[in-house]
Write an enzyme that holds these catalytic residues in place. Structure first.
Site, PDB file in Angstrom:
ATOM      1  N   LYS A 191     -37.161  85.613 -94.482  1.00 43.18           N
ATOM      2  CA  LYS A 191     -36.853  85.144 -93.123  1.00 43.18           C
ATOM      3  C   LYS A 191     -35.437  84.603 -93.171  1.00 43.18           C
ATOM      4  CE  LYS A 191     -36.602  82.230 -90.322  1.00 43.18           C
ATOM      5  NZ  LYS A 191     -35.299  82.016 -89.630  1.00 43.18           N
ATOM      6  N   GLU A 266     -34.377  73.869-101.971  1.00 46.48           N
ATOM      7  CA  GLU A 266     -32.958  73.590-102.263  1.00 46.48           C
ATOM      8  C   GLU A 266     -32.344  73.083-100.972  1.00 46.48           C
ATOM      9  OE1 GLU A 266     -32.405  77.188-105.452  1.00 46.48           O
ATOM     10  OE2 GLU A 266     -30.735  76.716-104.132  1.00 46.48           O
ATOM     11  N   CYS A 300     -23.668  73.525 -99.903  1.00 47.00           N
ATOM     12  CA  CYS A 300     -24.569  72.443-100.319  1.00 47.00           C
ATOM     13  C   CYS A 300     -23.965  71.621-101.448  1.00 47.00           C
ATOM     14  CB  CYS A 300     -25.914  73.015-100.740  1.00 47.00           C
ATOM     15  SG  CYS A 300     -25.764  74.217-102.062  1.00 47.00           S
ATOM     16  N   GLU A 399     -24.905  64.178 -94.376  1.00 41.91           N
ATOM     17  CA  GLU A 399     -24.313  65.476 -94.699  1.00 41.91           C
ATOM     18  C   GLU A 399     -23.650  66.037 -93.433  1.00 41.91           C
ATOM     19  OE1 GLU A 399     -26.883  68.908 -95.350  1.00 41.91           O
ATOM     20  OE2 GLU A 399     -25.742  69.391 -97.149  1.00 41.91           O
TER      21      GLU A 399
HETATM   22  P1  NAD Z   1     -32.084  74.883 -91.797  1.00 44.14           P
HETATM   23  O1  NAD Z   1     -33.006  74.058 -92.620  1.00 44.14           O
HETATM   24  O2  NAD Z   1     -31.909  74.545 -90.383  1.00 44.14           O
HETATM   25  O3  NAD Z   1     -32.547  76.407 -91.819  1.00 44.14           O
HETATM   26  C1  NAD Z   1     -32.802  77.074 -93.044  1.00 44.14           C
HETATM   27  C2  NAD Z   1     -33.867  78.127 -92.801  1.00 44.14           C
HETATM   28  O4  NAD Z   1     -35.106  77.459 -92.534  1.00 44.14           O
HETATM   29  C3  NAD Z   1     -33.600  79.022 -91.589  1.00 44.14           C
HETATM   30  O5  NAD Z   1     -33.955  80.346 -91.898  1.00 44.14           O
HETATM   31  C4  NAD Z   1     -34.517  78.445 -90.527  1.00 44.14           C
HETATM   32  O6  NAD Z   1     -34.914  79.378 -89.563  1.00 44.14           O
HETATM   33  C5  NAD Z   1     -35.705  78.021 -91.386  1.00 44.14           C
HETATM   34  N1  NAD Z   1     -36.570  77.015 -90.777  1.00 44.14           N
HETATM   35  C6  NAD Z   1     -36.229  75.998 -89.952  1.00 44.14           C
HETATM   36  N2  NAD Z   1     -37.321  75.284 -89.609  1.00 44.14           N
HETATM   37  C7  NAD Z   1     -38.382  75.851 -90.244  1.00 44.14           C
HETATM   38  C8  NAD Z   1     -39.761  75.566 -90.306  1.00 44.14           C
HETATM   39  N3  NAD Z   1     -40.300  74.538 -89.638  1.00 44.14           N
HETATM   40  N4  NAD Z   1     -40.552  76.344 -91.061  1.00 44.14           N
HETATM   41  C9  NAD Z   1     -40.034  77.384 -91.766  1.00 44.14           C
HETATM   42  N5  NAD Z   1     -38.727  77.712 -91.736  1.00 44.14           N
HETATM   43  C10 NAD Z   1     -37.903  76.951 -90.993  1.00 44.14           C
HETATM   44  O7  NAD Z   1     -30.719  74.906 -92.611  1.00 44.14           O
HETATM   45  P2  NAD Z   1     -29.349  75.537 -92.148  1.00 44.14           P
HETATM   46  O8  NAD Z   1     -28.809  74.650 -91.070  1.00 44.14           O
HETATM   47  O9  NAD Z   1     -29.554  76.996 -91.882  1.00 44.14           O
HETATM   48  O10 NAD Z   1     -28.492  75.424 -93.482  1.00 44.14           O
HETATM   49  C11 NAD Z   1     -27.767  74.303 -93.831  1.00 44.14           C
HETATM   50  C12 NAD Z   1     -28.534  73.423 -94.795  1.00 44.14           C
HETATM   51  O11 NAD Z   1     -28.873  74.158 -95.969  1.00 44.14           O
HETATM   52  C13 NAD Z   1     -27.705  72.256 -95.281  1.00 44.14           C
HETATM   53  O12 NAD Z   1     -28.466  71.084 -95.295  1.00 44.14           O
HETATM   54  C14 NAD Z   1     -27.338  72.645 -96.702  1.00 44.14           C
HETATM   55  O13 NAD Z   1     -27.042  71.575 -97.552  1.00 44.14           O
HETATM   56  C15 NAD Z   1     -28.544  73.381 -97.122  1.00 44.14           C
HETATM   57  N6  NAD Z   1     -28.243  74.234 -98.269  1.00 44.14           N
HETATM   58  C16 NAD Z   1     -28.723  73.856 -99.503  1.00 44.14           C
HETATM   59  C17 NAD Z   1     -28.412  74.607-100.639  1.00 44.14           C
HETATM   60  C18 NAD Z   1     -28.905  74.187-102.004  1.00 44.14           C
HETATM   61  O14 NAD Z   1     -28.859  75.004-102.911  1.00 44.14           O
HETATM   62  N7  NAD Z   1     -29.364  72.976-102.203  1.00 44.14           N
HETATM   63  C19 NAD Z   1     -27.633  75.760-100.507  1.00 44.14           C
HETATM   64  C20 NAD Z   1     -27.157  76.106 -99.234  1.00 44.14           C
HETATM   65  C21 NAD Z   1     -27.488  75.326 -98.118  1.00 44.14           C
END
Ligand code: NAD
Length: 507
Positions: A191, A266, A300, A399
């Site tokens: 997804k 992550e 991240c 963040e």
């Molecule tokens: P997000 O959490 O909003 O979305 C990530 C994914 O989760 C998307 O595909 C979204 O559709 C899905 N999602 C959202 N709500 C959900 C739910 N209730 N159930 C299942 N899936 C759901 O994150 P974002 O805004 O797309 O990305 C940025 C974030 O990702 C930042 O916090 C960043 O730090 C983090 N990130 C972490 C790493 C790491 O390795 N630690 C790497 C890259 C990004």
């Protein structure tokens, strides 16, 4: 023709298909746009114009994908590792063949500068090759001897898994999660982030061409609260790997509880870079600039908090200000661009809101602080440096996920450790000192899943990657990934010499 114009004309070619027909799903080896599907508009952050329509996946769509992954599981699990290795290496070859297309589509979809996205396909292919080569040995376990028994362990793939990815570097992160799952023998339902669906479809196409059996790789587009949620709840899905926000991680733990999902998270970070007086000044400066202002700060592991020791503070901050002022903001397809537009207007508003928060909290905006509306209708912001900040301020705790750095000073090693750890996050940390003993102490006491000493973020694929505290649960990389995507089974074989306890004996 300028380099930008050249890339723009390539982007017209590569994006035409996404503009002319809705982007749907890839389920059981078929590209589908379900009849009557709800569509949403995908835009490019470069000017917020439309890149095409995308299907908002439903619970029914996710069910079909999970069922396909379940049906395909046995064949993929039982395929010899050497065969999986061949297919996954073939996949990597095809990624490299389409590297230019991937880079340009990714840049236009998420706004990351082309100079970094050129590496995305190369890194993605490397992820696949690394895990492909390990596929034949993924099953291998331990031999644990006792006097009258021999135990051995083996690993078996856990089953169909859900992979949920974010928008910041969508292509690279998707390969990073999917490659070990497939190499382990799991089938997948991916997804992608709703804001950046395009390169996920290129990946699905490559999977199809590379000879993965039907149903081994499925992609469902759509929103987190519907498609993502269903994926985390589906009975057939045995594990969920999320890269995303800490709040999403909490939701996924709740959603997966009913079916006892194994979960790998992550999540976010507020990573400190700690520069001591004795650091190599120039190298530290380069790394500080790179680790927050590359990838638009939408990274991240970005070092979003600079802790600078008082002895070099003034000199370091002066040099830093000069560098931040010189950063080149521009169109993501311009090879000279160092900072592109932020992924979406909503995220742009969030990042911009911290300019006011910084002032309200009493920090000083030393560089930046404004939008770059002169660059057109895209989500451009000035690279920003906050100085005279305190670790308790929101700009030091939350963040921001943009090209925004918060600088603070410290006197002693103990104070640096306290400040570094005084946050809910614990993903990464960077330490700059020429005192090896101090580096060892800092590495021991700074709370983070990953620490780099005198380096920016250098990635070694066999090494563990992941965070602690609100930055996540679990580790990726090498065998750590296989431990997540596989079950460990113990087999205990008697040598036939031990006494079996006797109950109910009739004498
Ligand atoms: P997000 O959490 O909003 O979305 C990530 C994914 O989760 C998307 O595909 C979204 O559709 C899905 N999602 C959202 N709500 C959900 C739910 N209730 N159930 C299942 N899936 C759901 O994150 P974002 O805004 O797309 O990305 C940025 C974030 O990702 C930042 O916090 C960043 O730090 C983090 N990130 C972490 C790493 C790491 O390795 N630690 C790497 C890259 C990004």
């Amino acid at each position: 023709m300028s380099d930008l114009d050249h890339n723009l004309s390539l982007s017209e070619t590569y994006l035409k298909r996404f503009k002319s027909a809705p982007t749907g799903h890839f389920i059981n080896g078929e590209f589908v746009v379900p009849p009557g599907a709800e569509l949403y508009t995908n835009v490019t952050p470069t000017d917020n114009s439309e890149l095409g329509q995308v299907v908002a996946g439903t619970v029914g769509d996710v069910n079909l994908a999970c069922d396909a992954a379940e049906t395909a599981f046995t064949e993929w699990r039982d395929m010899p590792g050497a065969e999986r290795k061949k297919i996954l290496n073939h996949f990597a070859d095809k990624v490299v063949e389409r590297a230019e297309e991937i880079a340009i589509v990714e840049s236009m979809d998420c706004g990351q500068p082309i100079r970094f996205m050129r590496q995305a396909a190369v890194r993605g292919a490397a992820n696949f090759r690394f895990f492909a080569d390990k596929a034949p040995e993924a099953v291998n376990g331990l031999a644990l001897h006792q006097d009258e028994h021999t135990n051995y362990t083996m690993r078996t793939p856990i089953g169909p898994v859900g992979i949920i990815t974010p928008w910041n570097t969508p292509f690279m992160l998707s390969t990073w999660k999917i490659a070990p799952a497939l190499a382990a023998g799991c089938t997948i339902v991916h997804k992608p982030a709703e804001l950046t669906p395009l390169t996920a479809m290129l990946l699905a196409e490559i999977a199809n061409e590379a000879g993965l059996p039907k149903g081994v790789w499925n992609t469902v587009n759509g929103f987190g609260e519907t498609a993502g949620k269903r994926l985390t709840e589906h009975r057939a899905i045995k594990a969920v790997a999320l890269v995303g926000d800490s709040t999403t991680g909490k939701h996924i733990m709740h959603q997966g509880a009913e079916t006892l999902k194994r979960i790998h998270l992550e999540l976010g970070g507020k990573n400190p870079v700690i520069v001591f007086d004795d650091a190599d000044f120039d190298r530290a400066l380069d790394a500080v600039v790179f680790m927050i202002y590359s990838l638009n700060g939408q990274r991240c592991t970005s070092s979003s908090r600079l802790l600078i020791q008082s002895g070099i503070k003034d000199q370091f901050l002066a040099a830093l200000e000069e560098r931040v002022r010189a950063l080149r903001v521009g169109h993501s397809l311009d090879p000279r661009t160092e900072i592109g537009p932020l992924v979406h207007t909503g995220h742009f508003d969030k990042v911009m809101s911290y300019m006011d928060i910084a002032k309200q909290d009493g920090a000083r905006i030393a560089v930046g602080g404004n939008a770059r509306s002169d660059l057109g209708a895209g989500n451009y912001v000035e690279p920003t440096l906050f100085c005279d900040a305190q670790n308790t301020m929101r700009i030091a705790q939350e963040e921001i996920f943009g090209p925004v750095l918060t600088a603070m000073s410290f006197e002693t090693e103990e104070e640096a450790i306290h400040m570094a750890n005084d946050t809910q996050y614990g993903l990464a940390g960077y330490i700059w000192t020429n005192d090896t003993s101090r580096a060892m102490r800092m590495a021991k006491y700074v709370e983070a899943g990953m620490l780099w000493v005198n380096s920016e973020n250098n990635r070694n694929l066999p090494s563990p990657f992941g965070g602690i505290k609100m930055s996540g649960i679990g580790r990726d990389g090498g065998d750590f990934s296989f431990d997540f995507y596989m079950e460990t089974k113990n087999v205990c074989i008697a040598h036939g010499t031990h006494r079996v306890p006797i109950l109910g004996a009739v004498n």
